[in-house]
Design a protein around this motif. Structure first.
Motif, PDB file in Angstrom:
ATOM      1  N   MET A   1     -50.740 -46.638 -13.533  1.00 39.31           N
ATOM      2  CA  MET A   1     -51.604 -45.402 -13.771  1.00 39.31           C
ATOM      3  C   MET A   1     -51.420 -44.323 -12.988  1.00 39.31           C
ATOM      4  SD  MET A   1     -55.742 -45.211 -13.353  1.00 39.31           S
ATOM      5  CE  MET A   1     -56.683 -44.197 -14.071  1.00 39.31           C
ATOM      6  N   VAL A   2     -51.382 -43.274 -13.495  1.00 37.52           N
ATOM      7  CA  VAL A   2     -50.779 -41.929 -12.879  1.00 37.52           C
ATOM      8  C   VAL A   2     -51.746 -40.796 -12.907  1.00 37.52           C
ATOM      9  CG1 VAL A   2     -49.017 -40.080 -12.866  1.00 37.52           C
ATOM     10  CG2 VAL A   2     -48.472 -42.321 -13.386  1.00 37.52           C
ATOM     11  N   PHE A   3     -52.199 -40.328 -11.536  1.00 36.71           N
ATOM     12  CA  PHE A   3     -53.243 -39.364 -11.556  1.00 36.71           C
ATOM     13  C   PHE A   3     -52.598 -38.017 -11.637  1.00 36.71           C
ATOM     14  CE2 PHE A   3     -55.264 -42.803  -9.357  1.00 36.71           C
ATOM     15  CZ  PHE A   3     -56.118 -42.998 -10.200  1.00 36.71           C
ATOM     16  N   THR A   4     -53.261 -36.956 -12.154  1.00 36.11           N
ATOM     17  CA  THR A   4     -52.860 -35.502 -12.159  1.00 36.11           C
ATOM     18  C   THR A   4     -53.843 -34.638 -11.526  1.00 36.11           C
ATOM     19  OG1 THR A   4     -54.064 -35.257 -14.432  1.00 36.11           O
ATOM     20  CG2 THR A   4     -51.730 -36.015 -14.436  1.00 36.11           C
ATOM     21  N   LYS A   5     -53.552 -33.396 -11.409  1.00 35.88           N
ATOM     22  CA  LYS A   5     -54.384 -32.529 -10.781  1.00 35.88           C
ATOM     23  C   LYS A   5     -55.762 -32.322 -11.574  1.00 35.88           C
ATOM     24  CE  LYS A   5     -50.678 -29.687  -9.006  1.00 35.88           C
ATOM     25  NZ  LYS A   5     -50.179 -28.384  -9.024  1.00 35.88           N
ATOM     26  N   ASN A   6     -55.699 -32.721 -12.794  1.00 40.23           N
ATOM     27  CA  ASN A   6     -56.809 -32.770 -13.774  1.00 40.23           C
ATOM     28  C   ASN A   6     -57.700 -33.816 -13.833  1.00 40.23           C
ATOM     29  OD1 ASN A   6     -56.459 -29.962 -14.441  1.00 40.23           O
ATOM     30  ND2 ASN A   6     -54.876 -30.552 -15.893  1.00 40.23           N
ATOM     31  N   SER A   7     -57.168 -34.964 -13.215  1.00 38.77           N
ATOM     32  CA  SER A   7     -57.791 -36.407 -13.149  1.00 38.77           C
ATOM     33  C   SER A   7     -59.353 -36.095 -12.489  1.00 38.77           C
ATOM     34  CB  SER A   7     -57.008 -37.439 -12.711  1.00 38.77           C
ATOM     35  OG  SER A   7     -55.973 -37.604 -13.376  1.00 38.77           O
ATOM     36  N   ALA A   8     -60.260 -36.746 -13.292  1.00 38.71           N
ATOM     37  CA  ALA A   8     -61.794 -36.673 -12.540  1.00 38.71           C
ATOM     38  C   ALA A   8     -61.978 -37.114 -11.114  1.00 38.71           C
ATOM     39  CB  ALA A   8     -62.771 -37.281 -13.410  1.00 38.71           C
ATOM     40  N   LEU A   9     -61.101 -38.476 -10.779  1.00 41.23           N
ATOM     41  CA  LEU A   9     -61.092 -38.857  -9.598  1.00 41.23           C
ATOM     42  C   LEU A   9     -60.467 -37.974  -8.545  1.00 41.23           C
ATOM     43  CD1 LEU A   9     -61.975 -41.341  -8.119  1.00 41.23           C
ATOM     44  CD2 LEU A   9     -59.861 -42.508  -8.573  1.00 41.23           C
ATOM     45  N   VAL A  10     -59.271 -37.299  -8.770  1.00 41.90           N
ATOM     46  CA  VAL A  10     -58.458 -36.393  -7.970  1.00 41.90           C
ATOM     47  C   VAL A  10     -59.660 -35.143  -7.836  1.00 41.90           C
ATOM     48  CG1 VAL A  10     -56.946 -34.401  -7.843  1.00 41.90           C
ATOM     49  CG2 VAL A  10     -56.284 -36.862  -8.733  1.00 41.90           C
ATOM     50  N   LYS A  11     -60.327 -34.648  -8.806  1.00 40.11           N
ATOM     51  CA  LYS A  11     -61.278 -33.714  -8.526  1.00 40.11           C
ATOM     52  C   LYS A  11     -62.565 -33.927  -7.584  1.00 40.11           C
ATOM     53  CE  LYS A  11     -60.284 -31.160 -12.752  1.00 40.11           C
ATOM     54  NZ  LYS A  11     -60.895 -30.653 -13.864  1.00 40.11           N
ATOM     55  N   VAL A  12     -62.815 -35.156  -7.797  1.00 35.55           N
ATOM     56  CA  VAL A  12     -63.909 -35.801  -6.877  1.00 35.55           C
ATOM     57  C   VAL A  12     -63.404 -35.855  -5.398  1.00 35.55           C
ATOM     58  CG1 VAL A  12     -65.643 -37.975  -6.217  1.00 35.55           C
ATOM     59  CG2 VAL A  12     -65.011 -37.120  -8.756  1.00 35.55           C
ATOM     60  N   TRP A  13     -62.422 -36.254  -5.092  1.00 30.21           N
ATOM     61  CA  TRP A  13     -61.722 -36.758  -3.821  1.00 30.21           C
ATOM     62  C   TRP A  13     -61.464 -35.259  -3.239  1.00 30.21           C
ATOM     63  CZ3 TRP A  13     -62.345 -39.877  -0.210  1.00 30.21           C
ATOM     64  CH2 TRP A  13     -62.767 -41.202  -0.548  1.00 30.21           C
ATOM     65  N   VAL A  14     -61.082 -34.091  -3.915  1.00 26.59           N
ATOM     66  CA  VAL A  14     -60.748 -32.900  -3.435  1.00 26.59           C
ATOM     67  C   VAL A  14     -62.088 -32.366  -2.950  1.00 26.59           C
ATOM     68  CG1 VAL A  14     -59.989 -30.382  -4.082  1.00 26.59           C
ATOM     69  CG2 VAL A  14     -58.799 -32.517  -4.751  1.00 26.59           C
ATOM     70  N   GLY A  15     -63.018 -32.477  -3.633  1.00 22.89           N
ATOM     71  CA  GLY A  15     -64.410 -31.952  -3.395  1.00 22.89           C
ATOM     72  C   GLY A  15     -64.933 -32.408  -2.160  1.00 22.89           C
ATOM     73  N   ASN A  16     -64.753 -33.938  -2.068  1.00 19.99           N
ATOM     74  CA  ASN A  16     -65.179 -34.745  -0.710  1.00 19.99           C
ATOM     75  C   ASN A  16     -64.545 -34.291   0.544  1.00 19.99           C
ATOM     76  OD1 ASN A  16     -67.163 -36.105  -2.304  1.00 19.99           O
ATOM     77  ND2 ASN A  16     -65.486 -37.738  -2.435  1.00 19.99           N
ATOM     78  N   VAL A  17     -63.300 -33.975   0.169  1.00 19.43           N
ATOM     79  CA  VAL A  17     -62.571 -33.419   1.574  1.00 19.43           C
ATOM     80  C   VAL A  17     -62.682 -32.098   2.005  1.00 19.43           C
ATOM     81  CG1 VAL A  17     -60.073 -32.987   2.528  1.00 19.43           C
ATOM     82  CG2 VAL A  17     -60.601 -35.069   1.141  1.00 19.43           C
ATOM     83  N   GLN A  18     -62.898 -31.253   0.798  1.00 16.15           N
ATOM     84  CA  GLN A  18     -63.354 -29.686   0.936  1.00 16.15           C
ATOM     85  C   GLN A  18     -64.882 -29.809   1.598  1.00 16.15           C
ATOM     86  OE1 GLN A  18     -62.479 -27.977  -2.794  1.00 16.15           O
ATOM     87  NE2 GLN A  18     -60.636 -27.322  -2.048  1.00 16.15           N
TER      88      GLN A  18
END
Length: 46
Positions: free
Chosen positions: A1-18
């Motif tokens: 599996m490969v994540f991209t900038k548009n992956s839902a899980l990436v967006k969730v983690w970016v929001g959590n860190v921000q």
């Protein structure tokens, strides 16, 4: 599996860190998730 900038899980983690809920070091090292999240966070600070 490969994540991209548009992956839902990436967006969730970016929001959590921000929002301060987690630090970027706490992003799980699942496949390339941590790498992509760090990249997005770096781009957002430019």
């Amino acid at each position: 599996m490969v994540f991209t900038k548009n992956s839902a899980l990436v967006k969730v983690w970016v929001g959590n860190v921000q929002s301060g809920l987690y630090t970027k070091e706490q992003v799980p090292k699942i496949f390339n998730l941590q790498e992509v999240v760090w990249e997005v966070l770096e781009e957002s600070t430019k």
